[in-house]
Design a protein around this motif. Structure first.
Motif, PDB file in Angstrom:
ATOM      1  N   ILE A 109       0.833  -1.203   0.000  1.00  0.00           N
ATOM      2  CA  ILE A 109       0.000   0.000   0.000  1.00  0.00           C
ATOM      3  C   ILE A 109       0.867   1.252   0.000  1.00  0.00           C
ATOM      4  O   ILE A 109       0.640   2.195  -0.780  1.00  0.00           O
ATOM      5  N   ASN A 110       1.889   1.264   0.848  1.00  0.00           N
ATOM      6  CA  ASN A 110       2.755   2.442   0.936  1.00  0.00           C
ATOM      7  C   ASN A 110       3.599   2.617  -0.324  1.00  0.00           C
ATOM      8  O   ASN A 110       3.777   3.736  -0.823  1.00  0.00           O
ATOM      9  N   LYS A 111       4.116   1.523  -0.855  1.00  0.00           N
ATOM     10  CA  LYS A 111       4.986   1.588  -2.033  1.00  0.00           C
ATOM     11  C   LYS A 111       4.242   2.117  -3.248  1.00  0.00           C
ATOM     12  O   LYS A 111       4.808   2.880  -4.055  1.00  0.00           O
ATOM     13  N   HIS A 112       2.986   1.733  -3.392  1.00  0.00           N
ATOM     14  CA  HIS A 112       2.218   2.108  -4.580  1.00  0.00           C
ATOM     15  C   HIS A 112       1.145   3.158  -4.293  1.00  0.00           C
ATOM     16  O   HIS A 112       0.321   3.438  -5.165  1.00  0.00           O
ATOM     17  N   ASP A 113       1.189   3.717  -3.102  1.00  0.00           N
ATOM     18  CA  ASP A 113       0.271   4.793  -2.730  1.00  0.00           C
ATOM     19  C   ASP A 113      -1.184   4.414  -3.040  1.00  0.00           C
ATOM     20  O   ASP A 113      -1.918   5.163  -3.680  1.00  0.00           O
ATOM     21  N   ILE A 114      -1.573   3.223  -2.571  1.00  0.00           N
ATOM     22  CA  ILE A 114      -2.927   2.730  -2.800  1.00  0.00           C
ATOM     23  C   ILE A 114      -3.887   3.383  -1.807  1.00  0.00           C
ATOM     24  O   ILE A 114      -3.708   3.275  -0.595  1.00  0.00           O
ATOM     25  N   SER A 115      -4.886   4.051  -2.325  1.00  0.00           N
ATOM     26  CA  SER A 115      -5.867   4.744  -1.480  1.00  0.00           C
ATOM     27  C   SER A 115      -6.956   3.753  -1.071  1.00  0.00           C
ATOM     28  O   SER A 115      -7.875   3.464  -1.839  1.00  0.00           O
ATOM     29  N   CYS A 116      -6.823   3.213   0.143  1.00  0.00           N
ATOM     30  CA  CYS A 116      -7.792   2.189   0.585  1.00  0.00           C
ATOM     31  C   CYS A 116      -8.088   2.290   2.083  1.00  0.00           C
ATOM     32  O   CYS A 116      -8.494   1.307   2.696  1.00  0.00           O
ATOM     33  N   ASP A 117      -7.888   3.479   2.650  1.00  0.00           N
ATOM     34  CA  ASP A 117      -8.237   3.730   4.065  1.00  0.00           C
ATOM     35  C   ASP A 117      -7.596   2.709   5.005  1.00  0.00           C
ATOM     36  O   ASP A 117      -8.231   2.250   5.968  1.00  0.00           O
ATOM     37  N   PHE A 118      -6.338   2.355   4.760  1.00  0.00           N
ATOM     38  CA  PHE A 118      -5.651   1.392   5.607  1.00  0.00           C
ATOM     39  C   PHE A 118      -5.377   2.009   6.969  1.00  0.00           C
ATOM     40  O   PHE A 118      -4.773   3.075   7.079  1.00  0.00           O
ATOM     41  N   LYS A 119      -5.839   1.334   8.028  1.00  0.00           N
ATOM     42  CA  LYS A 119      -5.615   1.796   9.396  1.00  0.00           C
ATOM     43  C   LYS A 119      -5.097   0.624  10.219  1.00  0.00           C
ATOM     44  O   LYS A 119      -5.773  -0.397  10.361  1.00  0.00           O
ATOM     45  N   ARG A 120      -3.897   0.771  10.768  1.00  0.00           N
ATOM     46  CA  ARG A 120      -3.340  -0.303  11.590  1.00  0.00           C
ATOM     47  C   ARG A 120      -3.460   0.084  13.066  1.00  0.00           C
ATOM     48  O   ARG A 120      -2.479   0.375  13.750  1.00  0.00           O
ATOM     49  N   ASN A 121      -4.694   0.038  13.535  1.00  0.00           N
ATOM     50  CA  ASN A 121      -5.002   0.403  14.918  1.00  0.00           C
ATOM     51  C   ASN A 121      -5.269  -0.805  15.799  1.00  0.00           C
ATOM     52  O   ASN A 121      -5.722  -0.662  16.925  1.00  0.00           O
ATOM     53  N   GLY A 122      -5.024  -2.006  15.261  1.00  0.00           N
ATOM     54  CA  GLY A 122      -5.280  -3.212  16.027  1.00  0.00           C
ATOM     55  C   GLY A 122      -6.713  -3.698  15.862  1.00  0.00           C
ATOM     56  O   GLY A 122      -7.532  -3.079  15.192  1.00  0.00           O
ATOM     57  N   ASP A 123      -6.992  -4.839  16.502  1.00  0.00           N
ATOM     58  CA  ASP A 123      -8.364  -5.341  16.509  1.00  0.00           C
ATOM     59  C   ASP A 123      -8.804  -5.596  17.939  1.00  0.00           C
ATOM     60  O   ASP A 123      -7.984  -5.822  18.830  1.00  0.00           O
ATOM     61  N   PHE A 124     -10.117  -5.542  18.129  1.00  0.00           N
ATOM     62  CA  PHE A 124     -10.706  -5.828  19.438  1.00  0.00           C
ATOM     63  C   PHE A 124     -11.581  -7.068  19.309  1.00  0.00           C
ATOM     64  O   PHE A 124     -12.517  -7.090  18.508  1.00  0.00           O
ATOM     65  N   LEU A 125     -11.229  -8.109  20.058  1.00  0.00           N
ATOM     66  CA  LEU A 125     -12.032  -9.327  20.112  1.00  0.00           C
ATOM     67  C   LEU A 125     -12.909  -9.234  21.352  1.00  0.00           C
ATOM     68  O   LEU A 125     -12.419  -9.238  22.478  1.00  0.00           O
TER      69      LEU A 125
END
Length: 427
Positions: A109-125
């Motif tokens: 995503i970063n290398k190709h500047d893909i616009s896809c609302d990527f958020k690495r905030n973790g997950d909550f189970l």
């Protein structure tokens, strides 16, 4: 059940690709234009290995463009369970692969500047019952002591408002390495990245037959053309048709459905899921949900319908589920509802390998394909280039059909009824 998904309704502009006509030649022909197939093409093209991708519909029209977009660590089942089944060495490698899979997606995503609302905030189970929270505490201890993983925090019931604006759950746990994204926009971006490297992608080009010619090359036919290649990749997962009976009978497709609200005021959606994490719960028939980039709540669960009436009922049930978690959303308009297929293997793990004829395959992500599929696509590329890790714990030597596979739809229906019964009456 293939209604217009929210992802399609909010997607970036997609290309209208041509269908295959006539004869083409390449190093590797790939059947399936989702995460797995496109990642295989992308990583092969990086090594100047020519590829052609055949997609029966449009890029991302299957699970890759219809899933919940939750990019999660791990697998179905706890790592303690997989350690008991496969040993500590294999479990450590499995866990590292799951972490690597998310790193890989983030890097692409970063290398190709893909616009896809990527958020690495973790997950909550979210723990559906108190006993589930106690299991999470044991799992946290196991992950730290045996796998040296310390990225998990426990959230007690009286602290859950720090994560979710609900009283439906009995606490939960956070894993900080997970992420979420717009899955169709990631798929479209991955396709364009592969094409920039030289891959050819043909849409509306369903593979109708595969055979070997006298020179031992694969010939893949479509209605209006054919591809001749040295290597073949089958990346169809839960959408495997009759092209290869062994692959079809080795994966069980299970329906999953989603609804999405209208765009909500930012303060409302931020209050629902405080830290913008991907969320799922521990019910046997689980719910999974998250905020989207345009401030909707996307809410998913299990679904199987045999008629239009059944279809309406299962979406109504899902809406009731959403309101049981977030009753404050009563009266909120639902703008999208859609479904898709999730692929499960017999042992509930994704698998990678080769058929007797040499064709490569990877499938069976069991709801974790948003993370794992891109990595297994890369792994197939490495295998073709003879750079793969022979000790990969997801590799299988021989693909075997699931017994009584043709009865799987009835079995899934019975299983869902039983699991619903368990959710209501047992801890």
């Amino acid at each position: 059940m293939d209604l217009l998904s929210m992802w399609e309704g909010t997607a970036n502009n997609s290309m209208n690709r041509s269908l295959l006509e006539g004869e083409e030649c390449c190093d590797v022909v790939i059947i399936g234009g989702g995460f797995t197939g496109l990642s295989t093409a992308y990583h092969l093209q990086e090594k100047q290995c020519s590829t052609i991708v055949l997609e029966q519909g449009k890029v991302g029209c299957g699970a890759s463009g219809r899933n919940g977009g939750e990019v999660l660590t791990g697998y179905l089942g706890s790592m303690e369970y997989w350690t008991e089944k496969k040993g500590l060495h294999a479990a450590k490698k499995m866990w590292q692969l799951s972490l690597d899979s998310i790193d890989l997606i983030e890097n692409i995503i970063n290398k190709h500047d893909i616009s896809c609302d990527f958020k690495r905030n973790g997950d909550f189970l979210a723990a559906y019952k108190p006993s589930h929270l106690e299991s999470m505490k044991k799992d946290q201890e196991f992950m730290a002591s045996k796998l040296n993983y310390y990225g998990i925090d426990i959230v007690e019931k009286n602290e859950i408002k720090n994560e979710l604006e609900t009283s439906f759950y009995s606490g939960g746990r956070v894993d900080y390495k997970s992420a979420h994204f717009h899955p169709l926009n990631y798929t479209l971006g991955l396709a364009k990245a592969a094409e920039k490297l030289g891959a050819k992608i043909y849409e509306r080009s369903e593979a109708t037959g595969v055979k070997r010619n006298s020179k031992n090359k694969f010939i893949v036919r479509t209605d209006k053309g054919k591809v001749i290649a040295d290597n073949l990749v089958i990346a169809t997962n839960a959408y495997s048709g009759d092209l290869n009976k062994i692959v079809k009978k080795s994966v069980v497709p299970v329906e999953s459905i989603m609804i999405a609200t209208e765009s909500l005021p930012e303060d409302v959606v931020e209050a629902l899921i405080k830290n913008n994490r991907a969320v799922s719960d521990t019910k046997n028939l689980l719910y999974y949900f998250r905020r989207t980039g345009d401030n909707r709540l996307a809410f998913g669960g299990s679904g199987r319908a045999s008629s239009k009436r059944d279809q309406n009922r299962i979406y109504e049930n899902l809406l009731e589920g959403m309101l049981s978690v977030f009753p404050q959303l009563k009266g909120t308009r639902i703008e999208y509802r859609w479904g898709g297929k999730v692929g499960f293997t017999q042992n509930m793990l994704p698998c990678i390998g080769q058929l007797k004829d040499g064709a490569h395959f990877a499938f069976g992500y069991g709801g974790h394909g948003a993370a794992m599929a891109s990595l297994l696509g890369k792994t197939m590329a490495e295998d073709i280039l003879e750079e793969g890790d022979p000790d990969n714990p997801l590799r299988i030597k021989k693909l075997r059909s699931i017994p009584f596979h043709n009865q799987h739809s009835k079995a899934v229906g019975v299983m869902k009824f039983y699991k619903q019964f368990q959710d209501r009456f047992f801890g």
